[in-house]
Design a protein around this motif. Structure first.
Motif, PDB file in Angstrom:
ATOM      1  N   ASN A 194     -29.970  -7.049 -33.778  1.00  0.00           N
ATOM      2  CA  ASN A 194     -30.178  -8.455 -33.388  1.00  0.00           C
ATOM      3  C   ASN A 194     -31.634  -8.689 -32.963  1.00  0.00           C
ATOM      4  O   ASN A 194     -32.251  -9.676 -33.363  1.00  0.00           O
ATOM      5  CB  ASN A 194     -29.258  -8.836 -32.222  1.00  0.00           C
ATOM      6  CG  ASN A 194     -27.808  -8.951 -32.656  1.00  0.00           C
ATOM      7  OD1 ASN A 194     -27.510  -8.926 -33.848  1.00  0.00           O
ATOM      8  ND2 ASN A 194     -26.900  -9.064 -31.697  1.00  0.00           N
ATOM      9  N   SER A 197     -33.921  -8.432 -35.984  1.00  0.00           N
ATOM     10  CA  SER A 197     -33.893  -9.558 -36.932  1.00  0.00           C
ATOM     11  C   SER A 197     -34.583 -10.782 -36.324  1.00  0.00           C
ATOM     12  O   SER A 197     -35.199 -11.567 -37.043  1.00  0.00           O
ATOM     13  CB  SER A 197     -32.483  -9.858 -37.431  1.00  0.00           C
ATOM     14  OG  SER A 197     -31.724 -10.409 -36.416  1.00  0.00           O
ATOM     15  N   ASN A 198     -34.543 -10.907 -34.989  1.00  0.00           N
ATOM     16  CA  ASN A 198     -35.318 -11.982 -34.343  1.00  0.00           C
ATOM     17  C   ASN A 198     -36.813 -11.733 -34.529  1.00  0.00           C
ATOM     18  O   ASN A 198     -37.574 -12.669 -34.791  1.00  0.00           O
ATOM     19  CB  ASN A 198     -35.020 -12.033 -32.847  1.00  0.00           C
ATOM     20  CG  ASN A 198     -33.675 -12.676 -32.566  1.00  0.00           C
ATOM     21  OD1 ASN A 198     -33.098 -13.317 -33.430  1.00  0.00           O
ATOM     22  ND2 ASN A 198     -33.178 -12.491 -31.362  1.00  0.00           N
ATOM     23  N   LYS A 252     -33.919 -22.141 -34.459  1.00  0.00           N
ATOM     24  CA  LYS A 252     -34.054 -22.031 -35.914  1.00  0.00           C
ATOM     25  C   LYS A 252     -33.424 -23.235 -36.595  1.00  0.00           C
ATOM     26  O   LYS A 252     -32.530 -23.878 -36.031  1.00  0.00           O
ATOM     27  CB  LYS A 252     -33.427 -20.715 -36.377  1.00  0.00           C
ATOM     28  CG  LYS A 252     -34.280 -19.557 -35.861  1.00  0.00           C
ATOM     29  CD  LYS A 252     -33.697 -18.205 -35.990  1.00  0.00           C
ATOM     30  CE  LYS A 252     -34.574 -17.251 -35.177  1.00  0.00           C
ATOM     31  NZ  LYS A 252     -33.996 -15.931 -35.034  1.00  0.00           N
ATOM     32  N   GLY A 261     -27.031 -14.181 -31.471  1.00  0.00           N
ATOM     33  CA  GLY A 261     -27.593 -12.820 -31.464  1.00  0.00           C
ATOM     34  C   GLY A 261     -27.916 -12.289 -30.077  1.00  0.00           C
ATOM     35  O   GLY A 261     -27.441 -11.222 -29.687  1.00  0.00           O
TER      36      GLY A 261
HETATM   37 MG    MG Z   1     -31.099 -13.810 -33.581  1.00  0.00          MG
END
Ligand code: MG
Ligand code: ATP
Length: 296
Positions: A194, A197-198, A252, A261
């Motif tokens: 998580n 991916s951020n 986002k 996440g």
């Molecule tokens: Mg995330």
């Protein structure tokens, strides 16, 4: 004449005694005033100290209150997630299966082809959300055991490397020997994925560096393992920082992030009796630190 001199002498002696008495009285009052003044100063100092102590206690209470609100929100969401994931999975399997079946049978230039494609894409996205919810819900196959966090990082890197290097993001590793912790390697790996991916989302436009480091620290005489992940993606907008661990908070664009996440990661770290903290450097990047107690 001698009589008058004697009277004057007596009078003078009386005056001198009165003067002496007045001086004594003045000195006594001076001493009293001095004592009074230092008493007032002491009181002011004590008041100052208790005001600082009170402010500190208030801050501590406020933090505890925020933590409590956050934890109870997460617990409620955990229960809801399990029910939702269960309820949604069945109809989703039907939608996904049937739309894929119809898509396979449709010619690419048929009018329904694009619509069917949208349905299969949408169901794939929903599947990801349900997977997130499943992880979040309690008792999702949690296997407890002794975990080597450096090995968890190496495992996560199998996926993270591909995730990042395809976006021109460099990975820097600095792993130090760590004490083992008690927990679930799979769930901890999920936290790393998580966070990574951020970081990818923050750096995907211009590339950058994702740094992973581990170290051991001591708190209150006890050892803790720390994993740190930092990126050069420009950081988090300061007004968003207090909300990043909230369920469904995302900056986002629609369809890109669920906003789950970090709240899931927060919950997982909490489950391991650890803490997940963020260090934000607006305009430059941010770092996430996971501190977990060493297994007894
Ligand atoms: Mg995330
Ligand atoms: N490394 C980072 N750099 C900049 N902003 C970040 C970073 N990590 C998190 N954020 C901010 O925190 C928000 C919440 O993150 P979180 O992972 O919970 O949800 P998300 O990434 O938006 O959605 P999802 O995780 O479902 O893809 C993000 O939308 C982003 O604004």
């Amino acid at each position: 004449m001698p009589e008058r001199t004697a009277a004057a002498q007596t009078y003078n002696a009386g005056l001198a005694a009165e003067l002496e008495a007045a001086r004594d009285e003045l000195a006594r009052r001076d001493a009293y005033l001095e004592e009074f003044r230092s008493g007032v100063f002491r009181m002011i100092r004590e008041l100052d100290a208790s005001e600082t102590e009170l402010a500190e206690k208030c801050r501590g209470l406020q933090e505890a209150q925020e933590q409590l609100a956050h934890t109870s929100k997460l617990t409620a969401l955990g229960e809801l997630s399990a029910a939702l994931a269960h309820e949604l999975n069945q109809p989703l399997t039907v939608i996904k299966g049937l739309s894929q079946h119809l898509l396979r049978g449709a010619a690419p230039d048929a009018p329904e082809y694009e619509k069917l494609k949208l349905i299969t894409d949408a169901s794939a996205k929903m599947e990801v959300v349900i997977k997130h919810l499943r992880v979040f819900a309690r008792g999702d196959g949690v296997k407890q055991g002794l975990v080597d966090l450096n090995a968890v990082i190496e495992d996560a890197l199998l996926i993270v490397r591909e995730l990042l290097t395809s976006r021109a993001i460099e990975i820097s590793l600095n792993l130090a020997p760590l004490p083992v912790v008690m927990g679930c390697a799979g769930r901890l790996e999920q936290v790393i994925l998580n966070i990574a991916s951020n970081a990818r989302d923050a750096m995907h436009a211009n590339g950058g560096v994702f740094r992973i480091a581990t170290k051991t620290v001591e708190r209150g005489g006890k050892p803790f393992a720390v994993m740190s992940f930092s990126d050069t993606g420009g950081g988090i907008p300061p007004d968003a920082v207090p909300r990043i661990f909230d369920p469904f908070f995302t900056t986002k664009e629609p369809g890109k992030g669920t906003g789950l996440g970090l709240s899931i990661s927060y919950g997982i770290v909490k489950e391991h009796r650890g803490v997940l903290t963020v260090e934000n450097d607006p305009g430059r990047g941010c770092a996430f630190h996971i501190t977990l107690p060493a297994a007894p």
